[in-house]
Design a protein around this motif. Structure first.
Motif, short mmCIF file in Angstrom:
data_model
loop_
_atom_site.label_atom_id
_atom_site.label_comp_id
_atom_site.label_asym_id
_atom_site.label_seq_id
_atom_site.Cartn_x
_atom_site.Cartn_y
_atom_site.Cartn_z
N GLN A 123 73.33 -8.84 -24.08
CA GLN A 123 72.38 -9.94 -23.94
C GLN A 123 72.76 -11.06 -24.91
O GLN A 123 72.97 -10.80 -26.10
CB GLN A 123 70.96 -9.45 -24.21
N HIS A 146 73.28 -15.79 -25.42
CA HIS A 146 73.17 -17.19 -24.99
C HIS A 146 71.73 -17.61 -24.67
O HIS A 146 71.43 -18.02 -23.55
CB HIS A 146 74.07 -17.43 -23.78
N PRO A 147 70.82 -17.56 -25.65
CA PRO A 147 69.42 -17.91 -25.37
C PRO A 147 69.12 -19.40 -25.46
O PRO A 147 69.87 -20.18 -26.06
CB PRO A 147 68.67 -17.16 -26.48
N PHE A 163 67.80 -16.07 -21.34
CA PHE A 163 69.07 -15.61 -21.90
C PHE A 163 69.88 -14.92 -20.82
O PHE A 163 69.40 -14.61 -19.72
CB PHE A 163 68.85 -14.70 -23.10
N ASN A 216 70.25 -14.40 -15.39
CA ASN A 216 69.41 -15.03 -16.40
C ASN A 216 68.08 -14.30 -16.45
O ASN A 216 67.48 -14.01 -15.41
CB ASN A 216 69.18 -16.49 -16.09
N CYS A 271 75.09 -19.58 -18.44
CA CYS A 271 73.91 -19.76 -19.28
C CYS A 271 72.95 -20.75 -18.61
O CYS A 271 73.38 -21.69 -17.94
CB CYS A 271 74.30 -20.31 -20.65
N TYR A 298 74.86 -19.62 -30.13
CA TYR A 298 74.05 -20.25 -29.11
C TYR A 298 72.58 -20.37 -29.54
O TYR A 298 71.68 -20.02 -28.80
CB TYR A 298 74.17 -19.50 -27.79
N TYR A 339 71.98 -15.18 -30.52
CA TYR A 339 72.41 -13.81 -30.24
C TYR A 339 73.37 -13.33 -31.30
O TYR A 339 74.08 -14.12 -31.94
CB TYR A 339 73.00 -13.69 -28.83
N ILE A 393 69.27 -10.50 -28.52
CA ILE A 393 68.67 -11.77 -28.91
C ILE A 393 67.79 -11.56 -30.14
O ILE A 393 66.89 -10.71 -30.14
CB ILE A 393 67.82 -12.36 -27.77
#
Length: 376
Positions: A20, A22-23, A37, A57, A85, A342, A358, A368
């Motif tokens: 998990q 790339h939030p 994410f 996502n 993302c 990210y 992350y 995350i």
């Protein structure tokens, strides 16, 4: 480099069987905190979205200002797999807009039997791309046997936006954005709504990952104009832009460069219709997330992928013309490796921030996490 005056770390989402990353975070009109994410299966080797059709996502919500988080749900639905993302935009209408890029994926055998194999990128190209980027260690590890770990092929794709009228609980209308002449349009930070209601969304071409452009909507995202060029250079690979409107109405665009590892910026004085030449900032790291603080400064948070592996923030007092890198804030340091970053940040009170990002934990599980912090 300075430490925050106070900070507290927490977990937003983690699954030992998933990767998990790339939030992006926003605050919905009803006060709910939303984090979107990327999620895929955890395997022997890490693959990022351009090389893995299993990515979806996911969205998690917090009703208590980040103290707890609801189980994450796929957005907008399970048919939307193989995506990059995603970004979120809170509209003045009260709606939430989710923007996505979805790759076209097909099984490897089908790609190999296609009459025109040049239509698809094969696993060998994935290994080469990962080796060139250096973002992960996967490329050299799977070189020569990429088809074993990635038995699929990548085609083109589409840029879309979806809309929620209930603060992210469900998703309704979907609209596609035409990005020609660019190969596609990928953006991870959502759009900016100007004072006149116009939406401007920054994107980069995909799968080329080297040109920045913007698209404009005058009807709350239901239709979009033709792409407007913003940044490109033969000596750079520009990607993953973010955009903010400063106090004087100027638009500040900041984006990563995969050649130098620095952030670059460009300015628009006419509402995004034209852009200044890209200039390198002193910020070494990526990708950027921009917010405007209550005192008029711009805060850029980003991932620093060299020792000390960390999540950092830097302020600008002049709308992004200069950055106080000597007093950059180490929001979260001591992370185990460069599989991180990210970050996205929201303002939680006067001088108080909440940053999601992350990273890996002590077991090597990527998830995350977040830090509540205040600068010195």
């Amino acid at each position: 480099m300075i430490a925050p005056r106070k900070s507290r770390n927490s977990i937003v989402a983690r699954n030992e069987f998933a990767y998990q990353a790339h939030p992006h975070i926003v605050i919905a009109p009803d006060g709910t905190w939303l984090v979107v994410f990327n999620n895929t299966v955890r395997g022997e080797h890490t693959l990022h979205p351009p090389h893995d059709p299993r990515y979806r996502n996911m969205l998690t919500r917090s009703f208590d200002r980040g103290a707890t988080w609801e189980p994450a749900e796929v957005v907008p639905g399970y048919e939307w797999s193989g995506v990059e993302c995603a970004g979120l935009t809170v509209l003045s209408s009260g709606e939430i807009m989710l923007n996505q890029w979805q790759f076209e994926w097909i099984p490897l055998g089908r790609a190999l039997s296609a009459q025109n194999q040049n239509t698809y990128d094969l696993p060998e190209a994935f290994a080469s791309e990962m080796t060139d980027s250096g973002e992960l260690e996967t490329g050299p590890k799977i070189a020569g046997r990429a088809r074993k770990f990635a038995p699929w092929a990548r085609g083109k794709g589409r840029t879309v936006v979806h809309f929620s009228e209930d603060c992210g609980a469900s998703w309704g209308q979907t609209r596609q954005i035409e990005t020609a002449p660019y190969s596609g349009g990928y953006g991870l930070r959502g759009a900016v709504e100007l004072k006149n209601g116009r939406l401007i969304m920054p994107l980069n071409d995909i799968p080329d990952y080297q040109r920045i452009f913007v698209v404009i909507s005058d009807d709350r995202g239901r239709s979009w104009g033709k792409p407007i060029f913003a940044a490109w250079s033969a000596d750079h690979l520009f990607t993953e832009p973010d955009l903010i409107e400063t106090d004087n109405g100027r638009l500040l665009l900041v984006f990563r460069d995969d050649r130098t590892g620095h952030l670059f910026s460009a300015i628009s004085e006419d509402g995004g219709l034209s852009w200044s030449a890209a200039v390198q900032t002193p910020i070494a790291g990526y990708p950027p997330h921009l917010i405007k603080t209550s005192d008029g400064r711009v805060l850029c948070t980003y991932g620093h992928r060299k020792p000390d592996y960390s999540i950092r923030g830097v302020f600008s007092d002049d709308g992004g013309r200069s950055w106080d890198v000597e007093n950059a804030v180490c929001i979260r340091g001591g992370l185990p490796n460069k599989d991180l970053g990210y970050p996205g940040t929201i303002i939680t009170g006067p001088g108080d921030f909440f940053t999601v990002y992350y990273c890996q934990d002590e077991r090597g599980i990527t998830g995350i996490e977040a830090t509540s912090w205040s600068p010195v």
